[in-house]
Design a protein around this motif. Structure first.
Motif, PDB file in Angstrom:
ATOM      1  N   UNK A 112      -9.028 -15.571  -5.659  1.00 42.19           N
ATOM      2  CA  UNK A 112      -9.395 -14.642  -4.641  1.00 42.19           C
ATOM      3  C   UNK A 112      -7.749 -14.327  -3.956  1.00 42.19           C
ATOM      4  N   UNK A 113      -6.924 -14.820  -4.380  1.00 40.26           N
ATOM      5  CA  UNK A 113      -5.737 -15.015  -3.430  1.00 40.26           C
ATOM      6  C   UNK A 113      -5.049 -13.603  -3.519  1.00 40.26           C
ATOM      7  N   UNK A 114      -5.124 -12.611  -4.488  1.00 40.33           N
ATOM      8  CA  UNK A 114      -4.882 -11.393  -4.304  1.00 40.33           C
ATOM      9  C   UNK A 114      -5.544 -10.249  -3.763  1.00 40.33           C
ATOM     10  N   UNK A 115      -6.477 -10.710  -3.111  1.00 38.59           N
ATOM     11  CA  UNK A 115      -7.787  -9.809  -2.552  1.00 38.59           C
ATOM     12  C   UNK A 115      -7.376  -9.869  -1.334  1.00 38.59           C
ATOM     13  N   UNK A 116      -7.181  -8.591  -0.647  1.00 37.19           N
ATOM     14  CA  UNK A 116      -7.023  -8.398   0.548  1.00 37.19           C
ATOM     15  C   UNK A 116      -8.191  -8.668   1.775  1.00 37.19           C
ATOM     16  N   UNK A 117      -9.461  -8.521   1.367  1.00 34.15           N
ATOM     17  CA  UNK A 117     -10.378  -8.869   2.014  1.00 34.15           C
ATOM     18  C   UNK A 117     -10.650 -10.243   2.494  1.00 34.15           C
ATOM     19  N   UNK A 132       0.657  -0.964   0.102  1.00 33.14           N
ATOM     20  CA  UNK A 132       0.060   0.016  -0.093  1.00 33.14           C
ATOM     21  C   UNK A 132       0.948   1.153  -0.033  1.00 33.14           C
ATOM     22  N   UNK A 133       0.790   2.018  -0.838  1.00 33.36           N
ATOM     23  CA  UNK A 133       1.442   3.368  -1.087  1.00 33.36           C
ATOM     24  C   UNK A 133       0.494   4.448  -0.665  1.00 33.36           C
ATOM     25  N   UNK A 134       1.111   5.682  -0.042  1.00 32.69           N
ATOM     26  CA  UNK A 134       0.180   6.644   0.335  1.00 32.69           C
ATOM     27  C   UNK A 134      -1.031   7.108  -0.513  1.00 32.69           C
ATOM     28  N   UNK A 135      -2.034   7.076  -0.124  1.00 33.75           N
ATOM     29  CA  UNK A 135      -3.120   7.519  -0.978  1.00 33.75           C
ATOM     30  C   UNK A 135      -3.679   6.549  -1.900  1.00 33.75           C
ATOM     31  N   UNK A 136      -3.212   5.444  -1.743  1.00 29.30           N
ATOM     32  CA  UNK A 136      -3.705   4.496  -2.633  1.00 29.30           C
ATOM     33  C   UNK A 136      -4.350   3.193  -1.881  1.00 29.30           C
ATOM     34  N   UNK A 137      -5.009   2.294  -2.571  1.00 29.31           N
ATOM     35  CA  UNK A 137      -5.655   1.090  -2.081  1.00 29.31           C
ATOM     36  C   UNK A 137      -4.546   0.029  -2.019  1.00 29.31           C
ATOM     37  N   UNK A 138      -4.781  -0.711  -0.756  1.00 26.86           N
ATOM     38  CA  UNK A 138      -3.909  -1.850  -0.611  1.00 26.86           C
ATOM     39  C   UNK A 138      -4.011  -2.980  -1.937  1.00 26.86           C
ATOM     40  N   UNK A 139      -3.049  -3.467  -2.553  1.00 22.05           N
ATOM     41  CA  UNK A 139      -2.889  -4.207  -3.609  1.00 22.05           C
ATOM     42  C   UNK A 139      -2.444  -5.227  -3.476  1.00 22.05           C
ATOM     43  N   UNK A 140      -2.793  -6.716  -4.000  1.00 24.39           N
ATOM     44  CA  UNK A 140      -1.895  -7.819  -4.049  1.00 24.39           C
ATOM     45  C   UNK A 140      -0.793  -7.742  -5.074  1.00 24.39           C
ATOM     46  N   UNK A 141       0.156  -8.578  -4.256  1.00 22.31           N
ATOM     47  CA  UNK A 141       1.335  -8.707  -4.926  1.00 22.31           C
ATOM     48  C   UNK A 141       1.803 -10.078  -5.400  1.00 22.31           C
ATOM     49  N   UNK A 142       1.711 -11.182  -4.517  1.00 20.14           N
ATOM     50  CA  UNK A 142       1.871 -12.506  -4.754  1.00 20.14           C
ATOM     51  C   UNK A 142       1.144 -13.112  -3.689  1.00 20.14           C
ATOM     52  N   UNK A 143       0.974 -14.542  -3.950  1.00 18.93           N
ATOM     53  CA  UNK A 143       0.359 -15.341  -2.964  1.00 18.93           C
ATOM     54  C   UNK A 143       0.840 -16.728  -3.267  1.00 18.93           C
ATOM     55  N   UNK A 144       1.066 -17.719  -2.074  1.00 21.46           N
ATOM     56  CA  UNK A 144       1.341 -19.040  -2.238  1.00 21.46           C
ATOM     57  C   UNK A 144       0.695 -19.852  -1.220  1.00 21.46           C
ATOM     58  N   UNK A 145       0.156 -21.064  -1.947  1.00 22.50           N
ATOM     59  CA  UNK A 145      -0.500 -22.073  -0.888  1.00 22.50           C
ATOM     60  C   UNK A 145       0.384 -22.872  -0.069  1.00 22.50           C
TER      61      UNK A 145
END
Length: 125
Positions: A105-110, A39-52
């Motif tokens: 859904x693995x790059x979805x913060x919720x 998450x950068x200032x003023x921006x939404x949190x975004x997914x980068x990478x995920x691993x099971x």
């Protein structure tokens, strides 16, 4: 409960590399899906990478080919190797975990219930 502690952030020149680590503890994190968000200032949190737990990975388009997510289950540690860093990669990077997250859904913060406190990454031109 699950505790996640990130480390490895810092400041680099554009084109440089950093490796982030996330130390996990607590019984409930085991066999969880683990992920990195930013998450950068003023921006939404975004997914980068995920691993099971089994090693299936997911990447955001904007980091494919430059970042690599991995885990050491014996050390209870998640990693994010970041190469060819760009100024637009500058952000607070967070580690997240959840026992069950659908593949699409693995790059979805919720979708994630457990979060670390974050580590700052800055890439300057």
């Amino acid at each position: 409960q699950v505790q996640l502690v990130e480390s490895g952030g810092g400041s680099v020149q554009a084109g440089g590399s950093l490796r982030l680590s996330c130390a996990a503890s607590g019984d409930r994190y085991r066999r969880s899906v683990m992920a990195w968000f930013r998450q950068a200032p003023g921006k939404e949190r975004e997914g980068v990478a995920a691993i099971s737990y089994g090693g299936v990975t997911s990447y955001a388009e904007y980091v494919k080919g430059r970042f690599a997510i991995s885990q050491d289950n014996a050390k209870n540690t998640l990693y994010l190797q970041m190469n060819s860093l760009k100024p637009e990669d500058s952000a607070m990077y967070y580690c997240a975990a959840d026992p069950i997250v659908p593949l699409d859904r693995r790059l979805v913060s919720s979708e994630y219930i457990y979060w670390g406190q974050g580590t700052q990454v800055t890439a300057s031109s």
